[in-house]
Motif scaffolding. Structure first.
Motif, PDB file in Angstrom:
ATOM      1  N   UNK A   1      23.802   8.082 -21.045  1.00 57.53           N
ATOM      2  CA  UNK A   1      24.174   7.096 -20.043  1.00 57.53           C
ATOM      3  C   UNK A   1      25.167   6.065 -20.571  1.00 57.53           C
ATOM      4  N   UNK A   2      25.022   5.618 -21.796  1.00 63.47           N
ATOM      5  CA  UNK A   2      25.935   4.597 -22.315  1.00 63.47           C
ATOM      6  C   UNK A   2      27.369   5.116 -22.350  1.00 63.47           C
ATOM      7  N   UNK A   3      27.578   6.372 -22.766  1.00 64.98           N
ATOM      8  CA  UNK A   3      28.918   6.942 -22.802  1.00 64.98           C
ATOM      9  C   UNK A   3      29.481   7.103 -21.388  1.00 64.98           C
TER      10      UNK A   3
ATOM     11  N   UNK B   1      19.763  -2.203 -17.583  1.00 58.77           N
ATOM     12  CA  UNK B   1      20.070  -3.486 -18.221  1.00 58.77           C
ATOM     13  C   UNK B   1      19.504  -3.512 -19.642  1.00 58.77           C
ATOM     14  N   UNK B   2      18.253  -3.044 -19.811  1.00 62.72           N
ATOM     15  CA  UNK B   2      17.662  -3.018 -21.148  1.00 62.72           C
ATOM     16  C   UNK B   2      18.408  -2.034 -22.048  1.00 62.72           C
ATOM     17  N   UNK B   3      18.848  -0.924 -21.488  1.00 59.95           N
ATOM     18  CA  UNK B   3      19.591   0.067 -22.259  1.00 59.95           C
ATOM     19  C   UNK B   3      20.900  -0.511 -22.791  1.00 59.95           C
TER      20      UNK B   3
ATOM     21  N   UNK C   1      20.550  -3.036 -25.698  1.00 61.22           N
ATOM     22  CA  UNK C   1      20.311  -2.475 -27.023  1.00 61.22           C
ATOM     23  C   UNK C   1      21.485  -1.682 -27.567  1.00 61.22           C
ATOM     24  N   UNK C   2      22.599  -1.611 -26.849  1.00 62.91           N
ATOM     25  CA  UNK C   2      23.753  -0.847 -27.302  1.00 62.91           C
ATOM     26  C   UNK C   2      24.985  -1.720 -27.449  1.00 62.91           C
ATOM     27  N   UNK C   3      26.096  -1.078 -27.821  1.00 63.63           N
ATOM     28  CA  UNK C   3      27.352  -1.807 -28.042  1.00 63.63           C
ATOM     29  C   UNK C   3      28.418  -1.409 -27.034  1.00 63.63           C
ATOM     30  N   UNK C   4      28.009  -0.748 -25.946  1.00 59.21           N
ATOM     31  CA  UNK C   4      28.953  -0.234 -24.954  1.00 59.21           C
ATOM     32  C   UNK C   4      29.858  -1.337 -24.407  1.00 59.21           C
ATOM     33  N   UNK C   5      29.268  -2.441 -23.954  1.00 56.84           N
ATOM     34  CA  UNK C   5      30.057  -3.499 -23.332  1.00 56.84           C
ATOM     35  C   UNK C   5      30.829  -4.320 -24.347  1.00 56.84           C
ATOM     36  N   UNK C   6      30.240  -4.577 -25.487  1.00 55.33           N
ATOM     37  CA  UNK C   6      30.912  -5.405 -26.492  1.00 55.33           C
ATOM     38  C   UNK C   6      32.204  -4.749 -26.980  1.00 55.33           C
ATOM     39  N   UNK C   7      32.242  -3.405 -27.045  1.00 62.18           N
ATOM     40  CA  UNK C   7      33.452  -2.711 -27.469  1.00 62.18           C
ATOM     41  C   UNK C   7      34.593  -2.897 -26.468  1.00 62.18           C
ATOM     42  N   UNK C   8      34.230  -3.205 -25.241  1.00 58.60           N
ATOM     43  CA  UNK C   8      35.233  -3.428 -24.200  1.00 58.60           C
ATOM     44  C   UNK C   8      35.570  -4.906 -24.030  1.00 58.60           C
TER      45      UNK C   8
END
Length: 661
Positions: free
Chosen positions: A131-133, A166-168, A171-178
């Motif tokens: 889902x994150x990808x 939202x919890x997923x 815990x990931x870096x998906x948004x921060x990379x953008x």
């Protein structure tokens, strides 16, 4: 040129744009493959300028959950109503071009909007997918090519409408990379505000190739400022299109003239006029901000499933226990309680004078006691247009009809499926003209088949307007005024029966349906006064051509309808001002051959000097004057040719018999 603005369903236009965007998304993803990594795209997107109009975007999640339990798509979007968009059908359509293609398990539908409800893009994620990808790829596409159009941009923050997703993301870096910050806490509702809704602002398109604003930069024709094109190539193609009467070269100056009426059409007395007449008017936002999401208002929305007010049991005379079956809200004007009470329960002591009729929304609102902040005019445009035709137009155009003195009127409404779905609004005719007994027949192929040749009666009983089967009309505690309704699910040229007093069509679109090729000649044979409304002057010009082609007749000069709907209809491939029932015209029938001969004879009697001197008609002699007594003939005529009249021949025969005797 052909425009479908005002006739094509807004939902169809909206989903068409979604399909085009998603198909391009799939093609791009397939072509990119492993050649370009997601990391490279994320770096480019992180460097885009921030969306100044909406620095916060929203990720909505509908459908299957992370745990794999499928949640029906309609529960979050439309409450208990039937879903208007099926994710399975949409995915099957865009990937195979066939709605009946392969069956997929119900996917998770992810879509991104800005704070104002503008759709930026969407994707499908399976419950067990990465889902994150998927979300990262979707956001990149939304930033690079936003579905609602405009320059590439990114949000400062992202709100999420699903607790598990939202919890997923936390815990990931998906948004921060953008370069995007996750908003906390998770949204607890459909949007950031209670009146949040998807924007219905039309996604612009090229008039020629239909490319959307997310596919190309669209510009208006420099001269007329009415038509959108994506390139000089498309503009040149449209300019020299054949035949000449469909080319932009032929229409450009006319469209330029139509654009000058924009201010006139926007001249309305309502407090919300500036909003609803803007070329960027968003009807869904307007309805949502006023909680107009039930009753007949649901029929104005593409996001709310409209209730069917007339149930099938209603048409069955055996259902005596429930002669009135209205599903949903009993007040069709809800949630406008004041207006609903006035329109459904209150009857003025007397209607407005037919000698000084109401001729504007200001007059009508003042007479009915409505505030100018009320949008109820959008629902009442059709009955008020009929009233205006009866009291102001028909007496001027057809004085021999004496329509103002008639005690009953039979009116045929052609291709009136939309109006048939709002029967109760036509009760207002009996209030405006209480001395007239109305009989309204709705005719059209789009009417429900089960309603063919069915009847209904609008009456006021026990202080409230009801819709009943004719078998159950009761005079007990009933207002004497009633409106009789009959429906025919067939083309107008297939209708048999007595000739009506008036024929009316709303937003008819002569040039967009082959039905009119047969219906117009039928009207020509009936020669009954027929009025039609159109959304724009362009449509009126097309109607003129259609009438000429089908019958040899014409239409009158179109005039602005003072009782047009105040809600502007946004054009997809054009910028013209479109309003439901915006203009009115009547049919001018081709003169029949007998009528031509009678007119010529009358003209000869009134203007004898216009008679062709080379065409001589033998004068009729009086009983006492014969050719023998006046051999030179009447003054100014040739001498008698010697031919005897029938009477003279009879007299000669009688004289011969007497001589023999």
């Amino acid at each position: 040129m052909e425009f479908v603005t005002g006739y094509r369903d807004a939902l169809v236009d909206f989903t068409d744009a979604m399909f085009r965007w998603y198909r391009a998304y799939l093609v791009e993803a397939a072509g990119r493959g492993a050649a370009v990594g997601l990391a490279g795209r994320e770096d480019r997107c992180a460097g885009l300028p921030v969306d100044a109009a909406s620095p916060r975007w929203i990720l909505h999640v509908l459908g299957g959950s992370v745990s794999g339990h499928a949640q029906p798509l309609d529960e979050r979007l439309l409450g208990d109503s039937e879903a208007l968009l099926s994710a399975q059908e949409l995915r099957s359509y865009v990937s195979t071009g066939n709605q009946h293609g392969a069956q997929y398990p119900q996917p998770r539908l992810l879509f991104v909007t800005d704070e104002h409800g503008a759709l930026l893009g969407f994707e499908f994620g399976e419950p067990a997918g990465a889902l994150q990808e998927i979300i990262a790829g979707l956001l990149c596409r939304c930033m690079e090519t936003p579905l609602s159009g405009g320059e590439p941009r990114r949000p400062e923050s992202m709100a999420v409408g699903d607790a598990q997703v939202h919890r997923l993301l936390q815990g990931g870096s998906c948004l921060s990379r953008l370069g995007v910050v996750l908003s906390t806490p998770c949204l607890r509702g459909w949007g950031p505000t209670e009146d949040f809704t998807l924007s219905s602002a039309r996604l612009r398109a090229c008039h020629v190739c239909k490319k959307r604003g997310f596919e190309a930069t669209l510009t208006l024709c420099v001269k007329c400022r009415a038509v959108f094109y994506c390139s000089e190539k498309c503009q040149k193609i449209d300019w020299i299109k054949t035949p000449d009467d469909v080319s932009h070269q032929n229409w450009c100056s006319k469209l330029q003239g139509y654009m000058t009426r924009e201010k006139l059409l926007a001249n309305l007395p309502f407090t919300f006029t500036q909003e609803v007449t803007s070329d960027t008017f968003d009807q869904e936002r307007f309805l949502s901000s006023r909680a107009l999401n039930c009753g007949y208002w649901a029929k104005q929305s593409m996001l709310v499933q409209a209730f069917n007010y007339e149930l099938l049991p209603f048409w069955d005379p055996s259902t005596e226990c429930t002669p009135v079956c209205l599903r949903g809200w009993m007040n069709p004007y809800a949630p406008l309680k004041k207006e609903g009470r006035i329109l459904m329960q209150t009857v003025p002591v007397a209607g407005p004078s037919v000698k000084a009729p109401l001729t504007s929304w200001s007059d009508y609102y003042a007479w009915r006691g409505f505030d100018l902040d009320s949008p109820v005019a959008a629902l009442l445009s059709c009955p008020l247009t009929i009233y205006y035709i009866i009291t102001s137009l028909a007496p001027r155009h057809f004085p021999e009809l004496n329509i103002l003195t008639k005690q009953s009127l039979k009116i045929h409404i052609i291709e009136g499926a939309k109006e048939f779905d709002m029967l109760l609004v036509f009760w207002e005719l009996s209030v405006l003209l209480p001395h007239v007994a109305f009989e309204i027949h709705f005719v059209g192929e789009a009417l429900p088949k089960e309603a063919d040749e069915q009847q209904a009666v609008l009456q006021r009983k026990d202080g409230h307007v009801t819709l009943v089967h004719p078998n159950f009309v009761s005079e007990e505690k009933t207002d004497k005024r009633i409106v009789r309704v009959k429906s025919y699910s067939r083309p107008y040229h297939m209708l048999q029966g007595p000739k009506p007093d008036l024929v009316i069509g709303f937003n008819c679109g002569f040039g967009l349906s082959d039905t009119w090729i047969s219906s117009l000649p039928r009207l020509q044979s009936l020669r009954v006064p027929a009025y039609f409304s159109e959304c724009s002057e362009y449509s009126c010009a097309v109607s003129q051509h259609s009438m000429s082609t089908a019958t040899g007749g014409s239409v009158s000069e179109a005039g602005v309808n003072p009782f047009r709907s105040p809600l502007r209809v946004a054009g997809g491939d054009n910028n013209m001002p479109w309003y439901s029932n915006g203009f009115l015209f009547h049919l001018i029938y081709k003169v029949a051959q007998n009528s031509k001969r009678e007119q010529q004879q009358a003209q000869n009697l009134q203007h004898p000097h216009l008679v062709n001197p080379h065409h001589y008609t033998q004068p009729q002699h009086s009983n006492r004057t014969t050719a023998a007594s006046n051999p030179s003939g009447p003054a100014g005529t040739p001498p008698d040719s010697g031919k005897r009249t029938r009477k003279e021949k009879k007299q000669a025969r009688n004289a011969g018999r007497r001589r023999k005797q």
